[in-house]
Structures are given as C-alpha cells and as structure tokens.
Scaffold this motif. Sequence first.
Motif, PDB file in Angstrom:
ATOM      1  N   ARG A 101     -35.720 -79.462  30.328  1.00 36.81           N
ATOM      2  CA  ARG A 101     -34.330 -79.413  29.866  1.00 36.81           C
ATOM      3  C   ARG A 101     -33.621 -78.155  30.384  1.00 36.81           C
ATOM      4  O   ARG A 101     -32.442 -78.202  30.753  1.00 36.81           O
ATOM      5  CB  ARG A 101     -34.286 -79.447  28.348  1.00 36.81           C
ATOM      6  CG  ARG A 101     -34.567 -80.835  27.773  1.00 36.81           C
ATOM      7  CD  ARG A 101     -34.403 -80.851  26.285  1.00 36.81           C
ATOM      8  NE  ARG A 101     -34.600 -82.185  25.740  1.00 36.81           N
ATOM      9  CZ  ARG A 101     -34.543 -82.490  24.447  1.00 36.81           C
ATOM     10  NH1 ARG A 101     -34.290 -81.525  23.563  1.00 36.81           N
ATOM     11  NH2 ARG A 101     -34.722 -83.727  24.039  1.00 36.81           N
ATOM     12  N   PRO A 119     -25.696 -78.460  25.439  1.00 36.56           N
ATOM     13  CA  PRO A 119     -25.196 -78.926  26.735  1.00 36.56           C
ATOM     14  C   PRO A 119     -23.742 -79.331  26.684  1.00 36.56           C
ATOM     15  O   PRO A 119     -23.001 -79.100  27.624  1.00 36.56           O
ATOM     16  CB  PRO A 119     -26.093 -80.125  27.047  1.00 36.56           C
ATOM     17  CG  PRO A 119     -27.312 -79.904  26.250  1.00 36.56           C
ATOM     18  CD  PRO A 119     -26.894 -79.191  25.026  1.00 36.56           C
ATOM     19  N   GLN A 162     -24.579 -77.621  40.125  1.00 29.22           N
ATOM     20  CA  GLN A 162     -23.818 -78.728  40.715  1.00 29.22           C
ATOM     21  C   GLN A 162     -22.327 -78.564  40.466  1.00 29.22           C
ATOM     22  O   GLN A 162     -21.499 -78.850  41.333  1.00 29.22           O
ATOM     23  CB  GLN A 162     -24.291 -80.057  40.130  1.00 29.22           C
ATOM     24  CG  GLN A 162     -25.647 -80.510  40.648  1.00 29.22           C
ATOM     25  CD  GLN A 162     -26.123 -81.771  39.972  1.00 29.22           C
ATOM     26  OE1 GLN A 162     -25.409 -82.344  39.147  1.00 29.22           O
ATOM     27  NE2 GLN A 162     -27.340 -82.208  40.297  1.00 29.22           N
ATOM     28  N   GLU A 163     -21.968 -78.100  39.259  1.00 27.10           N
ATOM     29  CA  GLU A 163     -20.554 -77.877  38.955  1.00 27.10           C
ATOM     30  C   GLU A 163     -19.967 -76.810  39.882  1.00 27.10           C
ATOM     31  O   GLU A 163     -18.868 -76.962  40.417  1.00 27.10           O
ATOM     32  CB  GLU A 163     -20.423 -77.467  37.490  1.00 27.10           C
ATOM     33  CG  GLU A 163     -19.006 -77.351  36.985  1.00 27.10           C
ATOM     34  CD  GLU A 163     -18.370 -78.700  36.800  1.00 27.10           C
ATOM     35  OE1 GLU A 163     -17.131 -78.748  36.783  1.00 27.10           O
ATOM     36  OE2 GLU A 163     -19.096 -79.701  36.675  1.00 27.10           O
ATOM     37  N   GLU A 214     -32.760 -78.778  33.909  1.00 26.66           N
ATOM     38  CA  GLU A 214     -31.667 -79.748  34.030  1.00 26.66           C
ATOM     39  C   GLU A 214     -30.315 -79.086  33.765  1.00 26.66           C
ATOM     40  O   GLU A 214     -29.331 -79.323  34.477  1.00 26.66           O
ATOM     41  CB  GLU A 214     -31.891 -80.896  33.039  1.00 26.66           C
ATOM     42  CG  GLU A 214     -30.842 -81.991  33.128  1.00 26.66           C
ATOM     43  CD  GLU A 214     -31.101 -83.090  32.118  1.00 26.66           C
ATOM     44  OE1 GLU A 214     -30.273 -84.006  32.031  1.00 26.66           O
ATOM     45  OE2 GLU A 214     -32.125 -83.011  31.411  1.00 26.66           O
ATOM     46  N   ILE A 215     -30.261 -78.237  32.728  1.00 23.73           N
ATOM     47  CA  ILE A 215     -29.001 -77.558  32.407  1.00 23.73           C
ATOM     48  C   ILE A 215     -28.587 -76.631  33.539  1.00 23.73           C
ATOM     49  O   ILE A 215     -27.431 -76.609  33.966  1.00 23.73           O
ATOM     50  CB  ILE A 215     -29.148 -76.773  31.087  1.00 23.73           C
ATOM     51  CG1 ILE A 215     -29.347 -77.747  29.911  1.00 23.73           C
ATOM     52  CG2 ILE A 215     -27.923 -75.903  30.827  1.00 23.73           C
ATOM     53  CD1 ILE A 215     -29.802 -77.090  28.657  1.00 23.73           C
ATOM     54  N   LEU A 250     -20.799 -77.781  29.039  1.00 21.93           N
ATOM     55  CA  LEU A 250     -19.901 -78.543  29.910  1.00 21.93           C
ATOM     56  C   LEU A 250     -18.448 -78.318  29.534  1.00 21.93           C
ATOM     57  O   LEU A 250     -17.578 -78.191  30.393  1.00 21.93           O
ATOM     58  CB  LEU A 250     -20.249 -80.028  29.835  1.00 21.93           C
ATOM     59  CG  LEU A 250     -21.645 -80.381  30.368  1.00 21.93           C
ATOM     60  CD1 LEU A 250     -21.922 -81.846  30.164  1.00 21.93           C
ATOM     61  CD2 LEU A 250     -21.758 -80.037  31.843  1.00 21.93           C
ATOM     62  N   SER A 253     -19.540 -78.337  43.338  1.00 19.73           N
ATOM     63  CA  SER A 253     -18.391 -79.251  43.427  1.00 19.73           C
ATOM     64  C   SER A 253     -17.073 -78.465  43.469  1.00 19.73           C
ATOM     65  O   SER A 253     -16.146 -78.817  44.202  1.00 19.73           O
ATOM     66  CB  SER A 253     -18.397 -80.214  42.249  1.00 19.73           C
ATOM     67  OG  SER A 253     -18.221 -79.499  41.038  1.00 19.73           O
ATOM     68  N   SER A 313     -29.425 -76.922  36.667  1.00 21.23           N
ATOM     69  CA  SER A 313     -29.013 -77.734  37.823  1.00 21.23           C
ATOM     70  C   SER A 313     -27.608 -78.285  37.629  1.00 21.23           C
ATOM     71  O   SER A 313     -26.820 -78.362  38.584  1.00 21.23           O
ATOM     72  CB  SER A 313     -30.001 -78.877  38.031  1.00 21.23           C
ATOM     73  OG  SER A 313     -29.965 -79.773  36.932  1.00 21.23           O
ATOM     74  N   ARG A 314     -27.271 -78.657  36.387  1.00 16.39           N
ATOM     75  CA  ARG A 314     -25.909 -79.127  36.131  1.00 16.39           C
ATOM     76  C   ARG A 314     -24.884 -78.023  36.430  1.00 16.39           C
ATOM     77  O   ARG A 314     -23.830 -78.275  37.031  1.00 16.39           O
ATOM     78  CB  ARG A 314     -25.764 -79.576  34.676  1.00 16.39           C
ATOM     79  CG  ARG A 314     -26.393 -80.916  34.365  1.00 16.39           C
ATOM     80  CD  ARG A 314     -26.101 -81.292  32.932  1.00 16.39           C
ATOM     81  NE  ARG A 314     -26.821 -82.484  32.540  1.00 16.39           N
ATOM     82  CZ  ARG A 314     -26.792 -82.999  31.316  1.00 16.39           C
ATOM     83  NH1 ARG A 314     -26.079 -82.405  30.372  1.00 16.39           N
ATOM     84  NH2 ARG A 314     -27.460 -84.096  31.027  1.00 16.39           N
TER      85      ARG A 314
END
Length: 576
Positions: A273, A345, A283-284, A276-277, A349, A287, A279-280
Amino acid sequence: KNLKNINDVFVSCSDTLSACRLQSKMLAKQLDHVDMEIEREEEAGNVAAVSRLQAMSSRLCTELEREKELELSLALTLKQNLVEMWQIETEQGKYDILREQLQKDEEELQMQYQEEREVRIWKEKITALQAEGTRRTREKREEKAQRECEERNQKLLEDARRNHEKAVFFLKQSMARIHEKNAKEEVKAQEHMERRIQAVLSLKTSITSNRERLQTLQILNKAKALEAKKEEVKMREAILAEGGNVIREIFLHKRQQEYEKKEEAFRELQKSRKMEIVSRILQERASIHKQRKSQSPTKAIKARGNQRPGSQLSLDCFVFEFCFKIAKATTKGETVESTWRIISPSDVLISIKNRSQDVLRESGDENSERDKTLLVPEFPGLWSRECDLHKVPKAEDPTLLAIRAMRKQVAEKKMEKLRSGILPKQVVAGQEHKRCGFHSKPSCIHFKDFDVGQVYKKKIILTNASFSVNYCRLVGISECLKDFISVHFEPPGKISSGMSCEFLVTFKPMINKGLEGAVMFMAQTGSFSVPLKCTVKTCILALDKELIDFGSLVVGETISRSITLTNSGALGTTFK
C-alpha cells in the motif's frame, strides 16, 4: 352463342321440370299409401305404428310441398328462357343483312390490300438497287479509311516502342531502389527475429529455472509439513506427560501460528500500500509535468505569469512530508488503521488536486468532459445518508450547546458579510484561494442537435474546490433562457471541501434557434455561473484528404484515388 347457351338452359330446365313432376307423383302415391296404412293401424289400435306413420305422412307432405314449389319456380324459369330465346332469334334476323354487307366490305378490303402489297414490292426493289449502289460507295470509303488507320497504327506502334524503352529504363531504376529498400527491411527483420529468438531462449531458461525452484519449494513445504507433524506429536507427548489439556494446548499453538502468518501478511500488505500511494503521487507529478510540456508557448508564458511561484514547491514539500510520515509510522510499528488515520489516500488525492489546481487550470483539458453527463458524483455528499426520524434525541451536554450557539453566531456573521459583499479570504498552509469555489462537471451545459417540441434533461455535478466548508444556492438563469430552461436545485447545506452536489437542467425548445446564457449561483466565496449553450442541427461537411497525391507512375498508366465526403453534423444536405 347466346342462343346456344339459352337452348342448353331451356333443355336442362325441361328435364329438371319433368323429373320434379315425376317425383311429385311418386310422393302423392306414397302419401295415399301412408294414409291407408294409418286407417288400417287405427282400426287395429296400434298407437306406435300410427305415430310413426303420421310422422312419415308429415315428412312426405313437406317434401311434396317443396317439390311443388320447385316445379313452379322451374316452370317460371322455363317461360323466361323461352321468351329470351324468341327475342334473340328476332334480333338475329335483323343482323343477317348487316352480316352480308360486312362480308362484301371485307372482300373489297382484301383486294385493296393486294394492290398496296404489289406497289410496296415495286418500291422495295427500287430501294434495294439504291442500297446496292450505296454499299459499293461505302466499301470504297472504308478501304480508304482502313489504309489511313493502318498508317496511323504504324506510327502509334513506333511511338509506343520508344515510350516502352523509356518506361523500362525508369522501371529498372525504380526496381533497383525497391530491391535496396527490401534488402534493408530484410536486414531489420532478421535483427528483429534474432532479438525475438534471444527473448524466447531467455524465457525458456527462466521457465526451467522457475520450474526447478517450484519443485524445490514443494519439497521444502513437504519437509516443513512433516516437521510440523513431528513437532505436534512431540508436543502431544510432552503435554500428556505433564498431564495438561492436549486439545487446548494444540489449539492455542495453531492460533499463535495463524496470528504470526496474518501479521506477516499484514506487513507485506502495508508495504504494497505504501508503494502504491507513492506511485500514485509520482504518476500525478509526471502527468502535471507532461501537461505543462504539451502547452503552447503562449499558454505556457501566460500560465507562468498567473501561477504562484510556490505551487510546485509546495507540492514537492507535500510529497516529501507524506513520504516522511509513512516512513515514520512504519518505523514506529503502527498498524494500518493508525497509518491511514495519519493521512488517507482520499485525503492525499484531494490535497494533491487542490495544490496542483493552479497548474492544471490553464491546460484547458475539458473538451472531452464537455458532452458528458455524470450521474454519480466523485465523492458522495453527507446529505445522501438517511436519518431515523423516529429516534428520540438524548439530553445534550451544556458545553456542546454553548459550542453550537457560538458556531451559529459565527455563521450568522458570515452570512451578513456575504450579503453585504464582503467575502472572507481562504488561506490554508500559507496559500490563498482566489479562484471559483465550485467546479461543474461538465464545465458547460450543452444541448446540441435538439428538435422542437422534445424535452431534454441533463444532470450537473458541482464540486466544492475551496479549502473549507462552503455553501451554495441558486440565483437564477439568464433572461433569454427563462422561457425554455428550468433548473431543479435543492440546497444541500454545508458542503465540505471535495464534496459535491447535483442539480437537474430541463430544456424544452419551442423555436429552432440557438441560445446562450448561464445558470448563476451564489457561494460563500462569491458568485459563480455555469455556462449554458443550445445549438440547432447543422451540417458539417469535411473531406478526408486535403491533397490528392498520385505519386510516381509510368507513362500510359492509369491510377485512381477515392475521396470521402463526410457529414459529421446532424442535418442532411445536398452537394455537387
């Protein structure tokens, strides 16, 4: 012909009438015989036979009456046919004179046809002689034209031979280039095939190694299972030797092992987890960087002029702070619940979205969402939860009542400032929110290609994009839209940051004309509006090619190209 038909009908009617009369006589005789039988049976006193004979007598009487009626109708038909036959014979005598005159006229017409046939034959002979002369003249002309055509063909053959030599020369050059290109492609294909072969070989080796590793793991698992059984047997014997409860001790031991396995799985899940956080977040950032690169130079300059210099720095600081919190929570050995209580999470975000909002606003990437109607909000509102109306409230703490009264006073003061036009500044983490407090999805309410008399509905989502709790109420719509647009909006009350509410827009077109306006709202951070547009059906013609390129071709070759004309609008049209 009519006389013959009438004669046939007359003969058939006569035969039927004779048969009918004969049948009537037979029925009369049978009736007399039955009457005699009835008298005889009455004298004998036989009631059953008398009843039967009376029924037979009534049936014969009915048949006799029917035959008499039929005889009368046949006699009447016979008389009518006889009258008609006499009338036809009279008329036939009148037309005999006309028939003789017609025969004479036909004979004269045949003689006239014979004379005309002889004249036509004579004319055809003269025409045949003229045609023969014309044919000979045409043959001479054709021979001359044929000689000229042969000379022309000879010249064309010589020209074609010279053009063929030129075409062969250019074709050899083209084929040489094509062979060279094919050779290069073959070399590339060979290299690609070698790479694929190497990949397959490496995959094969990895599969064999994984198979060996799997077999080794299976053997280790079997060995561990045997050791566990041996330990369990030893534990049983030791517990029995000490005089303890075997079942209870074994159960506790298994529970301890299951707990250790769950704890190990929990640690792995916690690591996944965290990854994953992170990596998010990465990715943000990627982008955002990609969108900033894809902007045009003018937009980039404008965005840099309007952007706060600390936005990217604050985002990087936030990412670093979040990763530090996760690492700190992990080192302390906190559970997943406590880690998510530190920062969830969804909070990550939402915070990233709010902090990077100034950077993403100038990209204008809303064209794909303009025609969508989102029926479900991104974050469900608190007003969607059901409450129990029959639940009796408990006695509240005086401290809570005082806090509630103080909050109410603060809210009333804010409402007075809002009515007077004094809007409070929203400052969070040293950043002031200066833009619109609500975002709509879609950003523009667009009713396109409508038909007059139909009813169209769209659901719009309003999301609180400010840094604090906000309010929202409907002010109205543009003056030009009031006759065609109706808005259904229920004020949701307090809306937390990131939460959303929805409203329904109904469009009833009465005229075939485009309309533009806006739906206006008032929030705690100021007024805002959602643009609304209604466009009629139009025809939009477009070609699939701007330039028709035939490429290189040989002399004398024919090449065709197709062009597609597409109407992407909703209105049909003609073209030439």
